[in-house]
Design a protein around this motif. Structure first.
Motif, PDB file in Angstrom:
ATOM      1  N   TYR A 169       1.153   2.046   6.239  1.00  0.00           N
ATOM      2  CA  TYR A 169       0.498   0.813   5.759  1.00  0.00           C
ATOM      3  C   TYR A 169      -0.943   1.115   5.343  1.00  0.00           C
ATOM      4  CZ  TYR A 169      -1.923   0.628  10.302  1.00  0.00           C
ATOM      5  OH  TYR A 169      -2.706   0.922  11.393  1.00  0.00           O
ATOM      6  N   GLY A 170      -1.572   0.112   4.720  1.00  0.00           N
ATOM      7  CA  GLY A 170      -2.985   0.239   4.355  1.00  0.00           C
ATOM      8  C   GLY A 170      -3.208   0.837   2.971  1.00  0.00           C
ATOM      9  N   HIS A 171      -2.278   0.537   2.031  1.00  0.00           N
ATOM     10  CA  HIS A 171      -2.350   1.139   0.692  1.00  0.00           C
ATOM     11  C   HIS A 171      -3.285   0.394  -0.256  1.00  0.00           C
ATOM     12  CE1 HIS A 171       1.350   2.559   2.521  1.00  0.00           C
ATOM     13  NE2 HIS A 171       1.550   3.426   1.565  1.00  0.00           N
ATOM     14  N   GLY A 172      -3.822  -0.768   0.196  1.00  0.00           N
ATOM     15  CA  GLY A 172      -4.741  -1.518  -0.671  1.00  0.00           C
ATOM     16  C   GLY A 172      -4.072  -1.931  -1.969  1.00  0.00           C
ATOM     17  N   ALA A 173      -4.750  -1.650  -3.080  1.00  0.00           N
ATOM     18  CA  ALA A 173      -4.225  -2.056  -4.392  1.00  0.00           C
ATOM     19  C   ALA A 173      -3.150  -1.103  -4.905  1.00  0.00           C
ATOM     20  CB  ALA A 173      -5.371  -2.115  -5.399  1.00  0.00           C
ATOM     21  N   TRP A 174      -2.840  -0.050  -4.143  1.00  0.00           N
ATOM     22  CA  TRP A 174      -1.968   1.009  -4.673  1.00  0.00           C
ATOM     23  C   TRP A 174      -0.590   1.031  -4.011  1.00  0.00           C
ATOM     24  CZ3 TRP A 174      -4.702   1.758  -8.669  1.00  0.00           C
ATOM     25  CH2 TRP A 174      -6.103   1.699  -8.577  1.00  0.00           C
ATOM     26  N   GLY A 175      -0.171  -0.106  -3.438  1.00  0.00           N
ATOM     27  CA  GLY A 175       1.111  -0.163  -2.732  1.00  0.00           C
ATOM     28  C   GLY A 175       2.294   0.176  -3.622  1.00  0.00           C
ATOM     29  N   VAL A 176       2.393  -0.475  -4.778  1.00  0.00           N
ATOM     30  CA  VAL A 176       3.527  -0.237  -5.674  1.00  0.00           C
ATOM     31  C   VAL A 176       3.481   1.207  -6.177  1.00  0.00           C
ATOM     32  CG1 VAL A 176       4.661  -0.957  -7.813  1.00  0.00           C
ATOM     33  CG2 VAL A 176       3.596  -2.669  -6.345  1.00  0.00           C
ATOM     34  N   THR A 177       2.267   1.671  -6.483  1.00  0.00           N
ATOM     35  CA  THR A 177       2.089   3.018  -7.032  1.00  0.00           C
ATOM     36  C   THR A 177       2.546   4.107  -6.070  1.00  0.00           C
ATOM     37  OG1 THR A 177       0.249   2.370  -8.463  1.00  0.00           O
ATOM     38  CG2 THR A 177       0.306   4.664  -7.793  1.00  0.00           C
ATOM     39  N   LEU A 178       2.304   3.913  -4.780  1.00  0.00           N
ATOM     40  CA  LEU A 178       2.546   5.001  -3.820  1.00  0.00           C
ATOM     41  C   LEU A 178       3.724   4.740  -2.891  1.00  0.00           C
ATOM     42  CD1 LEU A 178      -1.189   5.638  -2.850  1.00  0.00           C
ATOM     43  CD2 LEU A 178       0.163   6.871  -4.545  1.00  0.00           C
ATOM     44  N   ALA A 179       4.406   3.596  -3.070  1.00  0.00           N
ATOM     45  CA  ALA A 179       5.397   3.161  -2.078  1.00  0.00           C
ATOM     46  C   ALA A 179       6.487   4.201  -1.820  1.00  0.00           C
ATOM     47  CB  ALA A 179       6.029   1.841  -2.511  1.00  0.00           C
ATOM     48  N   GLU A 200       7.864  -4.774 -11.550  1.00  0.00           N
ATOM     49  CA  GLU A 200       7.673  -6.188 -11.224  1.00  0.00           C
ATOM     50  C   GLU A 200       8.365  -6.486  -9.891  1.00  0.00           C
ATOM     51  OE1 GLU A 200       8.548  -8.473 -14.791  1.00  0.00           O
ATOM     52  OE2 GLU A 200       6.772  -7.505 -15.659  1.00  0.00           O
ATOM     53  N   CYS A 201       7.556  -6.629  -8.856  1.00  0.00           N
ATOM     54  CA  CYS A 201       8.103  -6.674  -7.497  1.00  0.00           C
ATOM     55  C   CYS A 201       8.983  -7.883  -7.216  1.00  0.00           C
ATOM     56  CB  CYS A 201       6.981  -6.590  -6.474  1.00  0.00           C
ATOM     57  SG  CYS A 201       6.449  -4.900  -6.212  1.00  0.00           S
ATOM     58  N   SER A 202       8.758  -8.984  -7.928  1.00  0.00           N
ATOM     59  CA  SER A 202       9.600 -10.158  -7.657  1.00  0.00           C
ATOM     60  C   SER A 202      11.068  -9.828  -7.948  1.00  0.00           C
ATOM     61  CB  SER A 202       9.128 -11.367  -8.473  1.00  0.00           C
ATOM     62  OG  SER A 202       8.974 -10.989  -9.821  1.00  0.00           O
ATOM     63  N   SER A 203      11.327  -8.914  -8.894  1.00  0.00           N
ATOM     64  CA  SER A 203      12.702  -8.432  -9.137  1.00  0.00           C
ATOM     65  C   SER A 203      13.011  -7.213  -8.280  1.00  0.00           C
ATOM     66  CB  SER A 203      12.882  -8.032 -10.610  1.00  0.00           C
ATOM     67  OG  SER A 203      12.598  -9.112 -11.457  1.00  0.00           O
ATOM     68  N   GLN A 223      -6.830 -12.276  -7.238  1.00  0.00           N
ATOM     69  CA  GLN A 223      -6.244 -13.426  -7.942  1.00  0.00           C
ATOM     70  C   GLN A 223      -5.825 -12.966  -9.336  1.00  0.00           C
ATOM     71  OE1 GLN A 223      -8.081 -17.309  -7.522  1.00  0.00           O
ATOM     72  NE2 GLN A 223      -7.723 -17.812  -9.677  1.00  0.00           N
ATOM     73  N   VAL A 224      -4.606 -13.321  -9.726  1.00  0.00           N
ATOM     74  CA  VAL A 224      -4.125 -12.994 -11.074  1.00  0.00           C
ATOM     75  C   VAL A 224      -3.489 -14.225 -11.703  1.00  0.00           C
ATOM     76  CG1 VAL A 224      -3.693 -10.539 -10.573  1.00  0.00           C
ATOM     77  CG2 VAL A 224      -1.851 -12.195 -10.254  1.00  0.00           C
ATOM     78  N   ASP A 227       4.795  -9.388  -4.079  1.00  0.00           N
ATOM     79  CA  ASP A 227       5.374 -10.209  -5.141  1.00  0.00           C
ATOM     80  C   ASP A 227       4.406 -10.495  -6.284  1.00  0.00           C
ATOM     81  OD1 ASP A 227       8.217 -11.350  -4.757  1.00  0.00           O
ATOM     82  OD2 ASP A 227       7.379 -11.297  -2.743  1.00  0.00           O
ATOM     83  N   GLY A 228       3.134 -10.579  -5.978  1.00  0.00           N
ATOM     84  CA  GLY A 228       2.170 -10.910  -7.031  1.00  0.00           C
ATOM     85  C   GLY A 228       1.511  -9.693  -7.636  1.00  0.00           C
ATOM     86  N   ALA A 229       1.831  -8.515  -7.096  1.00  0.00           N
ATOM     87  CA  ALA A 229       1.166  -7.295  -7.570  1.00  0.00           C
ATOM     88  C   ALA A 229       1.445  -7.090  -9.051  1.00  0.00           C
ATOM     89  CB  ALA A 229       1.668  -6.098  -6.767  1.00  0.00           C
TER      90      ALA A 229
END
Length: 338
Positions: free
Chosen positions: A304-314, A142-145, A202-203, A45-47
């Motif tokens: 699992y284990g995508h680190g900072a690239w979850g949205v990019t590689l999902a 935007e993952c919240s949507s 943190q963002v 959600d915060g990505a």
């Protein structure tokens, strides 16, 4: 009567992408997504959700290219459809800038984003202490949507959703034929993976509607990503740090660093601060195994284990996980399928 029962564990962007892929491709399977936390309480959600990638050391580059391309093409189709506002998926143009010329001036994903090129001298003049930059158009998701939109799509495909805390895969062994583990950092406990660790991010969300271009510092520490309703500025990358509280020192540092790149940000109103723990690993784990549970062997597919690239590689890794589920089905004894 749907015959094969599949459970997907985890309701972040990896879990929901994987669940949608399975439910849509295998209508004869009954698919349940099970998780303790759902949007807006997931790490996804915060990505910041801007698509580009880093290289993983031990995964063939061809496979990483495919993950990126599949994800990009999937989200590009959404960005260009009427679903774009509801799904929170948009095109975003901007710059990645470097203090020194990077060794890899043309990263492996540069063929798949739109209009990738080196920045001109005139563009670089905005950032006096940067020596090199890349300009391109990519996608912001935007993952919240997006998570809510994926959940709707999953339910439409006949998927069921269940909220509960899972302490061990043993609890699932009598109810499901195939388990798909997308539990991110939860895999540390759930499957005893000691290689997965948190990287605290943190963002801040700020109000700065005059900013239209993303800017990312090449080291990944400082970035400014305009979105649909606000601008995400960051960030931190604190390995092994489990703290979920917002840190005022980090907030100050983020605002200072971002305002150095774009002075007008010092006038932006801070709307919110958010902390999440990226589920990091040397390489993401996208593979299958047979696990002994309650006296019988159950196929488990890990993603699992995508680190900072979850949205990019999902979406790319979700398609891989779907392929692994198909292999499990193929090897199942006939009576399990009946």
């Amino acid at each position: 009567m749907k015959s094969v029962k599949v459970v997907v564990v985890g309701a972040g962007v990896i879990g929901f992408s994987t669940a949608v892929c399975i439910a849509e491709a295998l209508p004869f399977c009954s698919v349940t997504l099970l998780a303790e936390k759902f949007s807006p309480d997931t790490t996804s959600d915060g990505a910041a959700g801007l698509l580009f990638a880093a290289k993983f050391p031990d995964i063939p580059l061809e496979r990483q290219r495919r993950w990126f391309k599949d994800s990009f093409d999937h989200l590009l189709a959404i960005a260009q459809s009427q679903h774009s506002p509801e799904a929170g998926v948009m095109l975003s143009s901007g710059w990645q800038i470097f203090k020194e010329e990077p060794a890899d001036k043309k990263p492996f994903w540069s063929d798949f984003v739109i209009g990738f090129r080196p920045m001109t001298d005139r563009e670089l003049n905005q950032f006096p202490d940067r020596k090199f930059g890349q300009a391109f158009t990519t996608i912001k998701c935007e993952c919240s949507s997006y998570l809510l939109w994926l959940e709707k799509r999953f339910r439409k495909a006949g998927g069921q959703v269940q909220q509960r805390k899972l302490n061990s895969l043993q609890e699932l062994s009598n109810s499901y034929d195939i388990i798909v583990n997308c539990s991110g950092l939860g895999s540390k406990l759930l499957v005893g993976d000691t290689q997965v660790y948190p990287v605290r991010g943190q963002v801040l969300k700020v109000e700065a509607p005059w900013l239209q271009h993303f800017i990312r510092d090449g080291d990944g520490m400082t970035y400014i990503y305009p979105g649909i309703h606000s601008v995400t500025v960051g960030g931190t990358r604190q390995e092994g740090n489990w703290r979920l509280q917002v840190d005022e020192g980090d907030t100050k540092s983020i605002l200072e660093r971002c305002s150095r790149l774009v002075p007008s940000l010092s006038k932006a109103k801070v709307l919110s601060a958010w902390v999440g723990l990226r589920p990091s690993r040397r390489n993401p784990r996208v593979e299958r195994e047979l696990v002994q549970l309650q006296g019988h062997r159950v196929p488990v597919v890990h993603n699992y284990g995508h680190g900072a690239w979850g949205v990019t590689l999902a979406w790319g890794t979700a398609l891989d996980a779907l392929g692994l589920v198909k292999q499990c089905l193929h090897e199942m004894p006939l009576q399990a399928k009946l």
